[in-house]
Design an enzyme around this catalytic site. Structure first.
Site, PDB file in Angstrom:
ATOM      1  N   HIS A   1       0.781  -1.256   0.000  1.00  0.00           N
ATOM      2  CA  HIS A   1       0.000   0.000   0.000  1.00  0.00           C
ATOM      3  C   HIS A   1       0.812   1.306   0.000  1.00  0.00           C
ATOM      4  O   HIS A   1       0.805   2.059   0.958  1.00  0.00           O
ATOM      5  CB  HIS A   1      -1.014   0.022   1.140  1.00  0.00           C
ATOM      6  CG  HIS A   1      -0.512  -0.468   2.486  1.00  0.00           C
ATOM      7  ND1 HIS A   1       0.625   0.011   3.072  1.00  0.00           N
ATOM      8  CD2 HIS A   1      -1.018  -1.386   3.331  1.00  0.00           C
ATOM      9  CE1 HIS A   1       0.788  -0.593   4.238  1.00  0.00           C
ATOM     10  NE2 HIS A   1      -0.198  -1.446   4.419  1.00  0.00           N
TER      11      HIS A   1
ATOM     12  N   ASP B   1      -6.238  -3.997  -0.269  1.00  0.00           N
ATOM     13  CA  ASP B   1      -6.152  -3.811   1.188  1.00  0.00           C
ATOM     14  C   ASP B   1      -7.560  -3.850   1.797  1.00  0.00           C
ATOM     15  O   ASP B   1      -7.897  -3.080   2.692  1.00  0.00           O
ATOM     16  CB  ASP B   1      -5.440  -2.505   1.562  1.00  0.00           C
ATOM     17  CG  ASP B   1      -4.968  -2.516   3.023  1.00  0.00           C
ATOM     18  OD1 ASP B   1      -5.193  -3.528   3.721  1.00  0.00           O
ATOM     19  OD2 ASP B   1      -4.375  -1.506   3.465  1.00  0.00           O
TER      20      ASP B   1
END
Lengths: 425, 307
Positions: A232, A305
């Site tokens: 991320h 995510d």
């Protein structure tokens, strides 16, 4: 069971294939792709005007089982995945108990397999209980079936331990996925540090808490020669550091998530806890850099995510809410809206970042392509279908998304996993 | 100008006209507190609940008296005596209060945005009595009311806010309202207590106390929150006082008729010497008096015309 998908635009980045063709699936494998196939298939799909691609692979999913089955479980995560066009997802190890030993890995593989809607590949913890103190039994977990190790949710704070983790993992060819965050710099932060956090009086997490650890872990990867994947990526500095590292030949890959190329910290001004995520939503400049990084190839993967949290957990004061947003059902549509429709990436490039690249990074040789003999994991995308992401229709058990109510164009209409149609609009 | 809002959550969203309406309303209500019978029937039959999830004496008492002087029924709940202690969520607790048919909820909470979350979910008027480091609208309104009373204007005045700007909701609310009303605002804090990007709010930013005092019409000195000392924003209270405490000597740089303000509670001898806190420039206790008028105005505007 055989399936014949007729007349779709077949995009297979691994084989550099992009043409209107027919696809024949038999016994869970891709049997043939040709201009025109006439076969007596049990199921015939008319894919005219559709895109036929390898099933999407999410290399960053929080499945919440074991421990928080009220937020998500193997079954609901697979249903949500299939709806979003994913035929494979991963299971991050920050469960309760943490996935830090063979027993839990085996449990995930056997339990998750029962639903048979999407493949779930477990990721093991780097350290025992994800405490950042002692290495977990990485080799044994690899033998049991993990596709990578990560302490995601936390960084391995101790640089010496991270070095050992990389050295040790390299020996068994295990990918290390790093959540980059210097907790001393970001502690108690609940959003990006900047003008908006100042206005809202919320504690900020500065960009440097991310990119200083991106830099550290890249240096350690170079030192050890281990394979490192940065999870991320959200800041412009991280993108620049990774770009530079790749340029000099360091063996790293990285991912970003749709919310980091779609939203900025302005979204937090509503105090909607569905905008609370870690790393936090950043600024316009960061979003531009992420998009540029996707375009120039610095960022290899679009991952979700996907981080489900119950409404009870999220419907509290901003400071008290857990971080995370769900992403399986919106990742493809957001990539179409923000990247393809805005002419930043082509369909081929998006599919590559959501399918072939993750399979390649995770070593899933049977996935991520439409090669003859590969697993028949396929997504059929209708690029013109208009739909609204309505809360009542969310397949995930959790509803924590800042995109609820957003209108989209384009989505998965059929998802096939191991030769079985697991989702159909 | 007619008041149309259901809630008072902050001053960021208010127009200059709305702020002026509150100040004008407060001015007309102020004399009620000077009467022998300090009560008017304006809010008879209305119920106002004070829900303070963070400690407060001044603000809670002030709101309670303001409501009572308008004849509203009031009751007060504190966090320690509420079912939050039993693990009930804030929203559930407040929904139960709502079910008892109250008209307004005055809330103080340590989390920024808590009143905003409740305002979206509830029908009673929500009045923010301080949320985290975000806003404290009635405090800023009473500060500005006091300035206006003393200086007969706001526009063009040099107002300096001094102290822990980073954690101060009073500072933020003051910045919004003062800039909307045309004052020249300066904020002064140690660099470690200056929040990033604040200069983008159209104010002057300095870490030099002398600069903040020079030519100032008003010094609004904020409390150093001792409980934050463990986070080591500065080396010692002693050094803070040396560099950022206001004393008579440093005050010489200000205008001759400078006003000294403080939202309280004061750490005597730290951010202000006693000579300054109690001296001829100080309007600190007048701020407290004006607080009632301002809160009466807010309650009256929010509830007065409600059927």
């Amino acid at each position: 069971m055989s399936i014949l998908i007729k007349s779709g635009r077949v995009i297979d980045p691994k084989n550099k294939f992009d043409a209107v063709s027919d696809v024949l699936v038999e016994n869970g494998k891709i049997l043939k792709i040709a201009k025109s196939i006439n076969a007596d298939a049990a199921e015939k799909i008319d894919a005219k005007g559709m895109i036929v691609a390898p099933g999407l692979i999410d290399m960053h999913t929080h499945v919440r089982q074991p421990g928080r089955e009220d937020a998500e479980d193997f079954h609901s995560a697979q249903v949500a995945a299939a709806k979003g066009g994913f035929s494979s997802i991963t299971a991050m190890p920050n469960t309760n108990p943490a996935c830090d030993n063979r027993g839990i890995v085996e449990y995930i593989i056997s339990e998750a397999g029962k639903a048979g809607i999407a493949n779930i590949f477990p990721i093991g913890a780097i350290t025992r209980e994800r405490k950042g103190e002692d290495l977990a039994e990485i080799a044994d977990m690899k033998d049991a079936g993990v596709v990578a190790v990560s302490d995601d949710g936390c960084s391995v704070k101790n640089a010496q331990l991270m070095r050992k983790a990389l050295e040790y993992s390299k020996m068994f060819n295990v990918l290390v996925i790093s959540h980059c965050e210097d907790l001393d710099l970001s502690q108690k932060g609940v959003m990006n540090e900047g003008l908006i956090s100042t206005v809202l009086g919320l504690k900020g997490m500065p960009s440097i808490s991310e990119f200083s650890f991106v830099q550290r872990d890249i240096e350690l990867a170079q030192l050890t020669g281990a394979r490192l994947h940065i999870a991320h990526v959200s800041t412009k500095e991280s993108v620049a550091i990774i770009k530079q590292a790749k340029k000099i030949g360091i063996d790293i890959t990285c991912e970003t998530c749709p919310h980091y190329f779609t939203l900025t910290d302005e979204a937090v001004k509503t105090f909607d806890t569905n905008t609370k995520v870690n790393p936090p939503l950043r600024t316009k400049e960061d979003v531009s850099a992420i998009i540029e990084g996707l375009k120039d190839g610095t960022i290899d993967v679009i991952a979700t995510d996907h981080a489900p949290h119950t409404e009870a957990d999220k419907d509290v004061e901003f400071d008290a809410a857990p971080s995370g947003i769900i992403g399986l059902e919106t990742a493809l549509a957001l990539s179409i809206a923000e990247l393809i429709d805005k002419k930043i990436l082509s369909y081929d490039e998006v599919i590559k970042k959501m399918s072939f690249n993750p399979s390649n990074i995770l070593g899933l040789t049977q996935k991520g392509s439409l090669s003859q003999g590969a697993a028949a994991d396929i997504v059929v995308i209708n690029p013109d279908k208009k739909w609204v992401f309505a809360k009542e229709q969310i397949a995930s058990k959790s509803k924590n998304s800042p995109f609820i109510g957003r209108a989209f164009k384009g989505c998965a209409v059929i998802t096939i996993c191991n030769g079985k149609i697991v989702y159909r609009i | 100008m007619i008041w149309t809002r259901k809630d008072l959550l902050g001053l960021e969203d208010l127009s200059a006209e709305e702020i002026t309406l509150i100040l004008d309303t407060a001015a007309s209500l102020k004399e009620i507190s000077e009467r022998t019978v300090k009560k008017v029937p304006a809010l008879r039959g209305k119920t106002v609940v004070m829900f303070f999830v963070e400690p407060s004496t001044r603000t809670r008492t002030s709101f309670e008296l303001a409501a009572k002087r308008l004849s509203a029924d009031t009751l007060s709940i504190t966090a320690s005596a509420s079912s939050l202690q039993k693990g009930e969520s804030l929203k559930d607790t407040v929904k139960n209060i709502e079910a008892m048919k109250v008209d307004a909820l005055v809330i103080r909470h340590s989390s920024s945005g808590a009143p905003h979350m409740l305002a979206k979910a509830l029908s009673p008027s929500i009045i923010n009595a301080g949320d985290g480091s975000h806003e404290h609208p009635t405090q800023a309104l009473l500060d500005i009311f006091t300035i206006r009373e003393k200086k007969s204007k706001i526009k063009g005045l040099n107002v300096s806010l001094i102290g822990d700007i980073m954690h101060s909701r009073v500072a933020r609310s003051n910045i919004w309202a003062l800039t909307k009303l045309g004052a020249n605002v300066t904020v002064c804090a140690p660099a470690t207590l200056m929040p990033p990007g604040i200069e983008k709010l159209g104010i002057k930013v300095t870490t030099n106390l002398k600069e903040a005092i020079k030519g100032a019409d008003v010094l609004n000195v904020l409390r150093i929150q001792m409980e934050r000392q463990k986070d080591k924003f500065f080396p010692s209270i002693r050094e803070y006082t040396m560099k950022f405490g206001v004393d008579l000597e440093k005050l010489k740089e200000a205008k001759k008729d400078v006003l000294i303000m403080h939202p309280g509670p004061i750490n005597r001898g730290i951010e202000l010497t006693p000579e300054v806190a109690d001296g001829k420039y100080s309007v600190i206790l007048e701020q407290v008096t004006n607080g009632i008028a301002v809160r009466m105005a807010v309650l009256f505007l929010l509830l007065g015309k409600k059927k």
